[in-house]
Design a protein around this motif. Structure first.
Motif, short mmCIF file in Angstrom:
data_model
loop_
_atom_site.label_atom_id
_atom_site.label_comp_id
_atom_site.label_asym_id
_atom_site.label_seq_id
_atom_site.Cartn_x
_atom_site.Cartn_y
_atom_site.Cartn_z
N GLY B 53 17.46 76.82 7.35
CA GLY B 53 17.95 78.08 7.85
C GLY B 53 19.34 78.00 8.44
N PHE B 54 19.85 79.19 8.82
CA PHE B 54 21.19 79.31 9.38
C PHE B 54 21.37 78.43 10.61
CE2 PHE B 54 23.84 81.54 12.52
CZ PHE B 54 25.05 81.59 11.85
N LEU B 235 34.39 75.03 14.35
CA LEU B 235 33.75 75.48 13.10
C LEU B 235 34.23 76.88 12.72
CD1 LEU B 235 30.08 74.29 13.70
CD2 LEU B 235 31.67 73.40 11.99
N ARG B 236 34.43 77.71 13.74
CA ARG B 236 34.94 79.06 13.49
C ARG B 236 36.36 78.99 12.92
NH1 ARG B 236 33.63 83.94 15.18
NH2 ARG B 236 32.05 83.29 16.65
N LEU B 241 31.87 78.03 9.81
CA LEU B 241 30.86 78.93 10.37
C LEU B 241 30.65 80.13 9.44
CD1 LEU B 241 29.13 79.01 12.93
CD2 LEU B 241 30.90 80.38 14.02
N ARG B 242 31.78 80.67 8.92
CA ARG B 242 31.68 81.80 8.00
C ARG B 242 30.95 81.40 6.72
NH1 ARG B 242 36.78 82.46 6.24
NH2 ARG B 242 36.11 81.70 4.21
N GLU B 243 31.26 80.20 6.23
CA GLU B 243 30.60 79.74 5.00
C GLU B 243 29.09 79.63 5.18
OE1 GLU B 243 32.33 76.06 3.59
OE2 GLU B 243 34.34 76.97 3.74
N PHE B 249 23.30 84.84 4.49
CA PHE B 249 23.24 86.29 4.67
C PHE B 249 24.11 87.06 3.68
CE2 PHE B 249 22.42 84.25 8.77
CZ PHE B 249 21.20 84.79 9.10
N ASP B 250 24.88 86.37 2.84
CA ASP B 250 25.83 87.02 1.93
C ASP B 250 26.88 87.81 2.68
OD1 ASP B 250 24.58 86.05 -0.34
OD2 ASP B 250 23.19 87.75 -0.43
N THR B 251 26.96 87.64 3.97
CA THR B 251 27.96 88.37 4.75
C THR B 251 28.28 87.55 5.99
OG1 THR B 251 28.36 90.34 6.06
CG2 THR B 251 26.09 89.72 5.76
#
Lengths: 222, 256
Positions: B53-54, B235-236, B241-243, B249-251
């Motif tokens: 999971g995320f 990470l941001r 983080l975005r990846e 979530f595809d977003t």
């Protein structure tokens, strides 16, 4: 309708958590039996002071839910006594099950002891047996036979009560099922499978219980 | 005799398990024990005995930067706060929302997920189109989550029949046993999309939610919070983080 392929794939995963569930229940059962026998004997023989303590013990552990006791010991007490943090979830669960179920079992063992005819006590004492000889040689062997069915009931209940250990961070059979169901959303399949596993285990125990009862009945067969 | 020997073995086994427990509790400074429910798709869940999971991806990425060994501990959601407070875990990665009450008690990192509280109903139910339509309806929320609190702050709170659940709220709404549940928009969308339960979002989210990692508010806890917080910022910055967000979530749910 049922996703049998998913259930089949899940079976070995869930079975790998079964030993932990059975271990916790078995160890707790052994200790609960010992404790329950002590409590019952103290209650029956009205040992001063200890009798009062047994009453208090039984009253508390029978009078509060197991989940409350587990939370109290695992999360509550370490805030007051910091060394208690060393207790792991498994140990806490075994301890909780032991204390909780020994309170119930003490009462059913006591009932089995009290149920044995008083004339036997008088006969044993009249030939010079001590109180402890009377207990070990006359009363307890007979009480065992009477108490076995109800004690097995408690053991079965205890196996299922191990599912509460997931609230203490112990992934046992039920915890594993909940997490798998959350991943697949196949609730019916996951919970049906775990129900079947519990059922089969309990059925195997019932078979063992019948054998045990036949053995304990030997002396009464004509 | 045989019975006593068996008992001996059991006693030894128990004392061993107690002893190993003592060692397990004296965790190394470079081990970060991360608590989660393991039952919250797609943040933390299990497939074929594998925790995914995320949150798992984010924490592993944090561990790679800080050099900490990340140790995941799963427990019922209602047990997690107790584990954090009694020092059995160091933080909770389970989409924990920052609230004033929690902020008073824990040391939080900066938010790493931004989301909204969402009403979800059974597909085809058009009587509910938002939180204002919940008057007189039964609404499920997870025990220990902050959605109950959010619902109680609504003007029509007195008329909402709030039911707290230990788990499986999606299932009970799909079955029609309760009329709606409240969950964060992101995981609700994901549940509907991936799992084929007959559910749909009812209107727009009614409250902004910021999620962060809570640590114990003591010296050691704040030190861990600063270390993990710096790694999250890195990470941001790097886009990782975005990846991770887009993978699950595809977003990008990590931006306000």
């Amino acid at each position: 309708m049922l996703n049998l392929e998913y259930m089949w794939g899940l079976l070995p995963v869930l079975l790998s958590y079964l030993p932990l569930t059975l271990q916790m229940a078995t160890i707790a059962m052994v200790f609960a039996l010992i404790l329950a026998c002590l409590l019952a004997v103290v209650r029956v023989s009205r040992v001063p002071v200890l009798n009062g303590l047994s009453l208090l013990f039984i009253s508390f552990f029978r009078g509060t839910p197991l989940l409350v006791q587990l939370f109290l010991f695992y999360y509550g007490l370490p805030q007051v006594i910091s060394s208690l943090i060393a207790i792991t979830g498994v140990t806490a669960a075994v301890l909780g099950l032991t204390l909780h179920f020994s309170a119930y079992m003490a009462e059913s063992i006591r009932a089995a002891i009290v149920g044995i005819d008083r004339s036997q006590t008088e006969a044993a004492l009249s030939i010079g047996m001590t109180q402890s000889q009377l207990m070990r040689r006359i009363i307890l062997p007979q009480a065992t036979r009477v108490a076995t069915p109800t004690l097995m009931n408690y053991f079965i209940d205890m196996i299922k009560a191990t599912s509460l250990a997931f609230t203490l961070g112990v992934t046992e059979l039920m915890g594993a099922t909940q997490k798998e169901a959350a991943g697949s959303f196949l609730y019916l399949e996951a919970f049906l499978l775990v129900a079947l596993i519990y059922w089969v285990i309990v059925e195997m125990l019932s078979w063992g219980q019948r054998r045990l009862e036949i053995y304990l009945n030997k002396a009464y067969q004509r | 005799m045989r019975l006593t020997r068996k008992l001996n073995i059991t006693l030894t086994a128990l004392s061993l398990s107690i002893a190993s427990g003592v060692f397990a509790a004296t965790a190394h400074a470079d081990t970060l024990r991360v608590g989660m429910s393991g039952g919250y798709f797609p943040f933390t869940f299990v497939e074929q005995d594998e925790l995914k999971g995320f949150e798992i991806d984010v924490m592993n990425a944090v561990g790679e930067i800080t050099g900490d060994d990340i140790e995941f501990v799963t427990a019922s959601f209602s047990g997690l706060a107790g584990m954090l407070e009694s020092g059995r875990i160091d933080t909770i990665a389970n989409q924990i929302t920052i609230t004033p009450e929690r902020e008073a008690k824990y040391a939080f990192t900066e938010p790493y997920v931004y989301d909204g509280a969402q009403v979800v109903v059974k597909a085809g139910n058009d009587t509910i189109e938002g939180v204002e339509d919940l008057s007189g309806k039964s609404v499920a929320v997870n025990l220990g989550s902050n959605y109950e609190q959010l619902l109680r702050e609504q003007p029509n709170a007195d008329e909402i029949d709030i039911r707290t659940y230990e788990s499986n709220i999606e299932q009970d709404v799909a079955l029609g046993r309760v009329e709606a549940f409240v969950m964060d928009r992101v995981s609700a969308t994901q549940v509907i999309k991936e799992k084929g339960l007959p559910l749909e979002l009812a209107g727009q989210p009614f409250s902004t939610i910021e999620n962060a990692l809570p640590f114990r508010d003591d010296e050691a806890g704040r030190e861990q919070r600063d270390r993990v917080g710096a790694a999250l910022a890195e990470l941001r910055e790097s886009g990782e983080l975005r990846e991770i967000s887009e993978k699950w979530f595809d977003t990008d749910i990590t931006q306000p």
